[in-house]
Enzyme design. Structure first.
Site, PDB file in Angstrom:
ATOM      1  N   GLU A  91      43.183  40.611  23.131  1.00 18.48           N
ATOM      2  CA  GLU A  91      43.815  39.392  22.604  1.00 18.48           C
ATOM      3  C   GLU A  91      42.884  38.637  21.646  1.00 18.48           C
ATOM      4  OE1 GLU A  91      44.780  38.209  26.631  1.00 18.48           O
ATOM      5  OE2 GLU A  91      46.892  38.102  26.066  1.00 18.48           O
ATOM      6  N   GLY A 135      42.190  40.114  27.719  1.00 27.06           N
ATOM      7  CA  GLY A 135      41.750  39.051  26.812  1.00 27.06           C
ATOM      8  C   GLY A 135      40.843  39.556  25.700  1.00 27.06           C
ATOM      9  N   GLU A 146      46.639  43.748  32.447  1.00 24.48           N
ATOM     10  CA  GLU A 146      46.810  42.619  33.380  1.00 24.48           C
ATOM     11  C   GLU A 146      47.832  42.910  34.477  1.00 24.48           C
ATOM     12  OE1 GLU A 146      46.702  42.363  30.065  1.00 24.48           O
ATOM     13  OE2 GLU A 146      45.566  40.587  29.454  1.00 24.48           O
ATOM     14  N   ALA A 167      39.398  38.823  30.178  1.00 20.51           N
ATOM     15  CA  ALA A 167      38.969  37.572  30.802  1.00 20.51           C
ATOM     16  C   ALA A 167      38.206  37.929  32.071  1.00 20.51           C
ATOM     17  CB  ALA A 167      40.182  36.717  31.121  1.00 20.51           C
TER      18      ALA A 167
HETATM   19  N1  CAA Z   1      35.990  40.610  34.561  1.00 18.07           N
HETATM   20  C1  CAA Z   1      34.844  40.519  35.293  1.00 18.07           C
HETATM   21  N2  CAA Z   1      33.971  41.520  35.393  1.00 18.07           N
HETATM   22  C2  CAA Z   1      34.239  42.661  34.744  1.00 18.07           C
HETATM   23  C3  CAA Z   1      35.387  42.813  33.970  1.00 18.07           C
HETATM   24  C4  CAA Z   1      36.295  41.728  33.891  1.00 18.07           C
HETATM   25  N3  CAA Z   1      37.394  41.745  33.121  1.00 18.07           N
HETATM   26  N4  CAA Z   1      35.401  44.068  33.446  1.00 18.07           N
HETATM   27  C5  CAA Z   1      34.277  44.664  33.877  1.00 18.07           C
HETATM   28  N5  CAA Z   1      33.571  43.812  34.651  1.00 18.07           N
HETATM   29  C6  CAA Z   1      32.287  44.055  35.308  1.00 18.07           C
HETATM   30  C7  CAA Z   1      32.473  44.924  36.544  1.00 18.07           C
HETATM   31  O1  CAA Z   1      32.887  44.143  37.647  1.00 18.07           O
HETATM   32  C8  CAA Z   1      31.087  45.493  36.710  1.00 18.07           C
HETATM   33  O2  CAA Z   1      30.259  44.485  37.280  1.00 18.07           O
HETATM   34  P1  CAA Z   1      29.237  44.858  38.483  1.00 18.07           P
HETATM   35  O3  CAA Z   1      28.268  45.804  37.861  1.00 18.07           O
HETATM   36  O4  CAA Z   1      28.642  43.550  38.845  1.00 18.07           O
HETATM   37  O5  CAA Z   1      30.066  45.495  39.546  1.00 18.07           O
HETATM   38  C9  CAA Z   1      30.626  45.678  35.268  1.00 18.07           C
HETATM   39  O6  CAA Z   1      31.455  44.826  34.468  1.00 18.07           O
HETATM   40  C10 CAA Z   1      30.799  47.106  34.778  1.00 18.07           C
HETATM   41  O7  CAA Z   1      32.151  47.485  35.008  1.00 18.07           O
HETATM   42  P2  CAA Z   1      32.588  48.813  35.794  1.00 18.07           P
HETATM   43  O8  CAA Z   1      31.541  49.184  36.810  1.00 18.07           O
HETATM   44  O9  CAA Z   1      33.971  48.602  36.310  1.00 18.07           O
HETATM   45  O10 CAA Z   1      32.563  49.863  34.614  1.00 18.07           O
HETATM   46  P3  CAA Z   1      33.455  51.171  34.447  1.00 18.07           P
HETATM   47  O11 CAA Z   1      32.898  51.884  33.267  1.00 18.07           O
HETATM   48  O12 CAA Z   1      33.576  51.915  35.722  1.00 18.07           O
HETATM   49  O13 CAA Z   1      34.928  50.642  34.107  1.00 18.07           O
HETATM   50  C11 CAA Z   1      36.547  49.248  32.946  1.00 18.07           C
HETATM   51  C12 CAA Z   1      35.149  49.940  32.911  1.00 18.07           C
HETATM   52  C13 CAA Z   1      37.635  50.318  32.940  1.00 18.07           C
HETATM   53  C14 CAA Z   1      36.651  48.393  31.691  1.00 18.07           C
HETATM   54  C15 CAA Z   1      36.664  48.384  34.217  1.00 18.07           C
HETATM   55  O14 CAA Z   1      35.505  47.548  34.328  1.00 18.07           O
HETATM   56  C16 CAA Z   1      37.877  47.517  34.260  1.00 18.07           C
HETATM   57  O15 CAA Z   1      38.963  47.986  34.550  1.00 18.07           O
HETATM   58  N6  CAA Z   1      37.719  46.193  33.958  1.00 18.07           N
HETATM   59  C17 CAA Z   1      38.802  45.248  34.026  1.00 18.07           C
HETATM   60  C18 CAA Z   1      39.722  45.370  32.822  1.00 18.07           C
HETATM   61  C19 CAA Z   1      40.860  44.365  32.936  1.00 18.07           C
HETATM   62  O16 CAA Z   1      41.657  44.408  33.844  1.00 18.07           O
HETATM   63  N7  CAA Z   1      40.943  43.430  31.948  1.00 18.07           N
HETATM   64  C20 CAA Z   1      41.962  42.387  31.940  1.00 18.07           C
HETATM   65  C21 CAA Z   1      41.412  41.131  32.573  1.00 18.07           C
HETATM   66  S1  CAA Z   1      42.654  39.899  32.826  1.00 18.07           S
HETATM   67  C22 CAA Z   1      42.830  39.144  31.311  1.00 18.07           C
HETATM   68  O17 CAA Z   1      42.162  39.453  30.358  1.00 18.07           O
HETATM   69  C23 CAA Z   1      43.878  38.063  31.251  1.00 18.07           C
HETATM   70  C24 CAA Z   1      44.208  37.576  29.904  1.00 18.07           C
HETATM   71  O18 CAA Z   1      45.252  37.864  29.342  1.00 18.07           O
HETATM   72  C25 CAA Z   1      43.315  36.643  29.186  1.00 18.07           C
END
Ligand code: CAA
Length: 284
Positions: free
Chosen positions: A137, A134, A157, A91
């Site tokens: 999911e 998500g 999460e 998400a």
């Molecule tokens: N939400 C918003 N933006 C996200 C995102 C997310 N879940 N995942 C990645 N992005 C964005 C980053 O912010 C970045 O944007 P900018 O270029 O504007 O800074 C872009 O995508 C590229 O990401 P990274 O620079 O972080 O890329 P990376 O290769 O270094 O890392 C990653 C990749 C490990 C996937 C890392 O982006 C990450 O940890 N993302 C979050 C993963 C996460 O926590 N997901 C769970 C979300 S909560 C949820 O889903 C709740 C639910 O149950 C529904």
């Protein structure tokens, strides 16, 4: 020859192109829609800069594209995929970070995510790269889940001070059991494609030279070539196994089996077998 070996051989022979597009694709900002083979709708998440993070607009497009394909009588099965780098990284954290409890509760935040599990036609998820939070999911709602060797799956999460909210705890527990689900949900550890296969979380890891999307499209084409009423019944009754007791599930299965004797496709399928010819389904 096993079904998997057969599917892989057929996929090698019939490689659909991923970028085949129709006029439908212009209608969604965050999703591409194409028809790689007759009867198959390929829906590709397309928010690459955010690794396909699922914000409200993106999710609305995904749900609408899937619903449209589900309602389209020329479609027999759907494939849902992302990019090579990310199926979906979860998400959209930036969109939800300032949400209050009252807003989340009053809007029943994420309740609309269940729309995918309510579709009548089969959905095959083809996952490469990140399928996190998500994103996983979403993939877990598909009827068949294929991954490429690059896939990384997890529920991180906990690292954000929350828990999965799109069905992860419930679907994972049913698929891979309590201990493994607890490990993923409480530590946020991300697992590889091989580990996901070993745990029974996915159907299989598709080698790079075949391509996970190609393999998924091939399975979808195989399904689209069957009688649609029987396919819908098969999907409904397998999904019921997650909701019903064994006795209720067996009864439901038998009743749906009985009901198929009222279809033209049952008469055609069994007659064609007896006459040693290929059945011609009327989907009725
Ligand atoms: N939400 C918003 N933006 C996200 C995102 C997310 N879940 N995942 C990645 N992005 C964005 C980053 O912010 C970045 O944007 P900018 O270029 O504007 O800074 C872009 O995508 C590229 O990401 P990274 O620079 O972080 O890329 P990376 O290769 O270094 O890392 C990653 C990749 C490990 C996937 C890392 O982006 C990450 O940890 N993302 C979050 C993963 C996460 O926590 N997901 C769970 C979300 S909560 C949820 O889903 C709740 C639910 O149950 C529904």
């Amino acid at each position: 020859m096993s079904f998997a070996t057969h599917a892989i051989r057929v996929a090698r022979l019939a490689r659909p192109t991923r970028n085949f597009s129709t006029s439908l694709s212009a209608r969604y900002e965050n999703v591409l829609v194409s028809r790689p083979q007759p009867g198959v709708a390929l829906i590709t998440l397309n928010r690459p800069k955010a690794l396909n993070a699922l914000n409200a607009a993106h999710f609305k497009d995904i749900a609408s594209a899937l619903k449209e394909a589900d309602d389209d009588t020329s479609v027999g099965a759907m494939v849902l995929t992302g990019s090579d780098r990310a199926f979906a990284a979860g998400a959209d954290i930036k969109e939800m970070k300032d949400k209050s409890f009252a807003e989340a509760y009053a809007s029943n935040f994420l309740a609309n995510w269940e729309v995918i599990s309510k579709l009548n036609k089969p959905v095959i998820a083809a996952v490469s790269g990140y399928a996190l939070g998500g994103g996983l999911e979403l993939a877990l709602q598909a009827d068949i889940l294929l991954v490429s060797p690059s896939a990384q799956l997890g529920q991180p999460e906990i690292n954000l001070g929350v828990i999965p909210g799109g069905g992860g705890t419930q679907r994972l527990a049913r698929l891979i059991g309590k201990s493994r689900t607890m490990e993923l949900v409480l530590t946020g550890r991300i697992i590889s494609a091989d580990e996901a296969e070993k745990w029974g979380l996915v159907s299989r890891v598709v080698p790079e030279d075949i391509g996970v999307v190609n393999a998924a499209v091939q399975i979808a084409a195989t399904i689209a070539d069957k009688g649609r009423v029987a396919v819908a019944a098969g999907k409904e009754v397998v999904n019921a196994a997650f909701e019903l007791s064994l006795a209720e599930g067996l009864r439901f299965e038998r009743r749906l089996f009985h009901s198929l004797f009222a279809t033209k496709d049952q008469k055609e399928g069994m007659t064609a077998f007896a006459e040693k010819r290929k059945p011609e389904w009327s989907h009725s």
